[in-house]
Design an enzyme around this catalytic site. Structure first.
Site, PDB file in Angstrom:
ATOM      1  N   GLY A  21       0.909  -1.119   0.314  1.00 22.42           N
ATOM      2  CA  GLY A  21       0.066   0.265  -0.110  1.00 22.42           C
ATOM      3  C   GLY A  21       1.041   1.346   0.121  1.00 22.42           C
ATOM      4  N   ASN A  23       1.285   3.767  -2.345  1.00 20.10           N
ATOM      5  CA  ASN A  23       1.383   4.493  -3.177  1.00 20.10           C
ATOM      6  C   ASN A  23       0.919   6.238  -2.732  1.00 20.10           C
ATOM      7  OD1 ASN A  23      -1.371   2.252  -2.927  1.00 20.10           O
ATOM      8  ND2 ASN A  23      -2.335   4.626  -3.950  1.00 20.10           N
ATOM      9  N   ILE A  26      -0.074   6.674   4.510  1.00 20.70           N
ATOM     10  CA  ILE A  26       1.365   6.929   5.346  1.00 20.70           C
ATOM     11  C   ILE A  26       2.275   5.286   4.495  1.00 20.70           C
ATOM     12  CG2 ILE A  26       0.460   6.867   7.443  1.00 20.70           C
ATOM     13  CD1 ILE A  26       0.156   4.570   8.387  1.00 20.70           C
ATOM     14  N   SER A 156      -4.162  -0.773  14.177  1.00 20.86           N
ATOM     15  CA  SER A 156      -5.427   1.201  14.639  1.00 20.86           C
ATOM     16  C   SER A 156      -5.792   0.775  15.620  1.00 20.86           C
ATOM     17  CB  SER A 156      -6.538   0.391  13.514  1.00 20.86           C
ATOM     18  OG  SER A 156      -7.571   1.100  13.683  1.00 20.86           O
ATOM     19  N   TYR A 181     -14.330  -3.757  10.497  1.00 21.52           N
ATOM     20  CA  TYR A 181     -12.823  -3.677  10.512  1.00 21.52           C
ATOM     21  C   TYR A 181     -11.634  -3.508  12.212  1.00 21.52           C
ATOM     22  CZ  TYR A 181      -9.592   0.448  10.222  1.00 21.52           C
ATOM     23  OH  TYR A 181      -7.904   0.428   9.722  1.00 21.52           O
TER      24      TYR A 181
END
Length: 316
Positions: A21, A23, A26, A156, A181
């Site tokens: 990730g 791109n 963070i 998270s 999530y």
């Protein structure tokens, strides 16, 4: 670690980092700061267009950087296998031992409407946990032969919303996006907990640690409203990011600390110092259920069965 910032990252010359990730957000900042300290970085991203654009940006911001884009869709286990095989093949052609120093499991999705991955898993569980579980297992042989290697998985503070339900990992009995999530982020921490235990039992010096960014302004918050065409909600998210969130640069610091700071302990959880929301990296609170040995073991076994990826070197 008081006041720790990107200028404190040790020299990374001669080291290689894979950042999923990378791109945007963070993930991009993590790759950029590692590159600034001399690391060779692999931007592992789902979109070839966005990944190539990020690579061009990185090369403009860090002249002379050794970096490449490689496509990785964590929602498709065949893509995960292709990425790992390609990385191992390319690593074998490079000078040195062809290992891997840093694996940053950063990519993720948040609070999406119900979807399934290519392999039929609920998307948040499939991408946030199972995709990274499979990737780590497939790259583990390279990590194990690299002195001082680290695996950092980004969870998270929202893991506190929900423990996993080992009997309903794919939310088949009902789907609530924020609960799903939270469960996926709890799964990240249980994965790190069990991975650290197994690495220690096998006598390996690879460090498995976790981090979280607090509330950082990235594209993550607006993704779900955008998917559903809720322009008002997307606008509210972006306004909220501008008013109360810390920057992506600040949000990446806990990940960078876990990846590079001396003395990072296995199964540690690093987040922002101020209420887990913002500020310099510090030891973060985590729910007690994320250290449950039984739950971690059961999730591990289920994950091996679902992905077909077994950690042969770390049995038991």
């Amino acid at each position: 670690m008081a006041g720790w910032n990107a200028s404190d990252i040790p020299d990374q010359s001669g080291r290689t980092a894979v950042v999923t990730g990378a791109n945007s957000g963070i993930g991009y900042v993590t790759a950029r700061e590692l590159a600034r300290r001399g690391a060779r970085v692999v931007l592992a991203c789902r979109s070839e267009e966005r990944g190539s654009r990020a690579l061009a940006r990185l090369r403009s911001e860090v002249p002379g950087v050794e970096a490449e884009f490689s496509r990785l869709d964590l929602g498709d286990l065949s893509s995960v296998r292709e990425f790992a095989a390609s990385y191992e093949r390319d690593a074998g052609q490079r000078p040195g031992d062809g290992g891997l120093d840093l694996l940053i499991n950063n990519a993720g999705v948040m609070a999406l409407p119900y979807r399934q991955t290519v392999d039929g898993f609920e998307t948040q569980f499939g991408v946030n946990h199972l995709g990274h579980f499979a990737l780590t297992g497939l790259l583990l042989p390279l990590l194990l032969r690299t002195p001082g290697a680290r695996i950092v998985t980004v969870s998270s503070a929202m893991h506190a919303v929900a423990n996993i339900d080992i009997g309903d990992l794919n939310s088949e009995r009902g789907y609530r996006r924020w609960i799903a999530y939270g469960r996926s982020k709890t799964a990240n921490l249980l994965f790190v907990h069990e991975l650290a235990r197994r690495l220690a039992a096998a006598g390996c010096d690879v460090v498995a640690a976790a981090a979280h960014p607090g509330y950082a302004s990235t594209n993550l918050q607006a993704a779900a409203p955008r998917m559903e065409g809720r322009k008002g909600a997307e606008r509210v998210m972006r306004i909220g990011n501008g008013l109360v969130a810390q920057s992506a640069d600040a949000g990446a610091l806990p990940t960078l600390f876990a990846a590079t700071a001396p003395g990072v302990r296995p199964d540690s959880f690093t987040g922002p110092r101020i209420l887990g929301w913002r500020g310099a990296p510090a030891r973060s609170w985590r729910a007690g259920w994320t250290r449950d040995d039984v739950a971690a073991g059961r999730l591990w076994e289920a994950s091996e069965g679902l992905t077909g990826v077994e950690y042969g070197a770390l049995k038991g």
